[in-house]
Scaffold this motif. Sequence first.
Motif, mmCIF file in Angstrom:
data_model
loop_
_atom_site.group_PDB
_atom_site.id
_atom_site.type_symbol
_atom_site.label_atom_id
_atom_site.label_comp_id
_atom_site.label_asym_id
_atom_site.label_seq_id
_atom_site.Cartn_x
_atom_site.Cartn_y
_atom_site.Cartn_z
ATOM 1 N N UNK A 3 1.068 -13.972 12.163
ATOM 2 C CA UNK A 3 -0.194 -14.133 11.476
ATOM 3 C C UNK A 3 -0.066 -15.335 10.568
ATOM 4 N N UNK A 4 -1.195 -15.888 10.075
ATOM 5 C CA UNK A 4 -1.115 -17.056 9.196
ATOM 6 C C UNK A 4 -0.328 -16.787 7.930
ATOM 7 N N UNK A 5 -0.196 -15.492 7.562
ATOM 8 C CA UNK A 5 0.468 -15.161 6.311
ATOM 9 C C UNK A 5 1.907 -14.684 6.504
ATOM 10 N N UNK A 6 2.365 -14.604 7.761
ATOM 11 C CA UNK A 6 3.718 -14.109 8.020
ATOM 12 C C UNK A 6 4.702 -15.272 8.053
ATOM 13 N N UNK A 7 5.791 -15.206 7.272
ATOM 14 C CA UNK A 7 6.765 -16.299 7.288
ATOM 15 C C UNK A 7 7.486 -16.387 8.624
ATOM 16 N N UNK A 136 1.752 0.471 0.141
ATOM 17 C CA UNK A 136 2.520 -0.621 0.735
ATOM 18 C C UNK A 136 2.561 -0.421 2.245
ATOM 19 N N UNK A 137 2.847 -1.475 3.024
ATOM 20 C CA UNK A 137 2.924 -1.302 4.480
ATOM 21 C C UNK A 137 4.037 -0.327 4.849
ATOM 22 N N UNK A 138 3.790 0.486 5.848
ATOM 23 C CA UNK A 138 4.754 1.523 6.230
ATOM 24 C C UNK A 138 4.708 1.713 7.739
ATOM 25 N N UNK A 167 -0.117 -4.529 8.331
ATOM 26 C CA UNK A 167 -0.319 -5.666 9.223
ATOM 27 C C UNK A 167 0.568 -5.521 10.462
ATOM 28 N N UNK A 168 -0.009 -4.973 11.519
ATOM 29 C CA UNK A 168 0.765 -4.718 12.737
ATOM 30 C C UNK A 168 1.273 -6.007 13.362
ATOM 31 N N UNK A 188 -7.109 1.527 14.181
ATOM 32 C CA UNK A 188 -8.156 1.218 13.204
ATOM 33 C C UNK A 188 -7.775 -0.123 12.584
ATOM 34 N N UNK A 189 -8.619 -0.724 11.729
ATOM 35 C CA UNK A 189 -8.276 -2.030 11.144
ATOM 36 C C UNK A 189 -6.932 -2.054 10.427
ATOM 37 N N UNK A 190 -6.483 -0.905 9.929
ATOM 38 C CA UNK A 190 -5.230 -0.883 9.169
ATOM 39 C C UNK A 190 -4.148 -0.049 9.848
ATOM 40 N N UNK A 191 -4.413 0.426 11.072
ATOM 41 C CA UNK A 191 -3.439 1.271 11.747
ATOM 42 C C UNK A 191 -3.294 0.866 13.206
ATOM 43 N N UNK A 192 -2.063 0.996 13.708
ATOM 44 C CA UNK A 192 -1.809 0.654 15.110
ATOM 45 C C UNK A 192 -0.568 1.384 15.590
#
Length: 208
Positions: A3-7, A136-138, A167-168, A188-192
């Motif tokens: 993603x654009x935000x992932x290093x 937090x992401x989990x 962020x999957x 869903x938008x926040x789950x995968x």
Amino acid sequence: MTTPHAPTTQDLAHFSFCALVALHISIQDGLVTSPLGEHLFLVRWLATAQKQKRFTRRLAVDIQLLLDKGRRQGEKAQLKKDLIFLWSSFTGDKTTHNDLYRLAEAIKQLNTQGWENILLDPPNSEPEQQADSVESPVFYVAKQALTDAFTEQGVLIAPISFQIVGDAQAFVARLAEWHFKTEITTISPNRAQVTLVLRPDTITPITP
């Protein structure tokens, strides 16, 4: 997939290299002479890097997490150890390690980036009730499935499914850095659901 935000691998390797070189120079110059001194130096270095925006915005979360950890835990945070881990992880040849080792290292890196991992036991436990309250992401995985998926030699012989809250794409990108192929199903938008896919050479043929 990132993603654009992932290093990226290069981002993290460059960042950890710069931090370790700066620390080594200060030690050589006699400015840092103890483990406590190393800790204080790294906290100041991280704070300065953040304030001056020395690195790409993709590293903002990683820098903040390390800085928060250093300030919260003090010398026990072992920031130098974290940076060495990042450097060695992203510059070594990952393909020489077995599947279990690579998955463990990928999970360690996700943990360093703020991801929490939870083992579901019994395996039919569902994370839905907890998903709405997660800050937090989990990612969740069935403990038995994780155990059964590997041989004693650490070879992946069965698919493993992770339930992701967060962020999957960033999760998948980290696994890809460790040469895992994945399939992703958006819930869903926040789950995968992200499933590790077997390599062709590890699939056992079915005998008629």
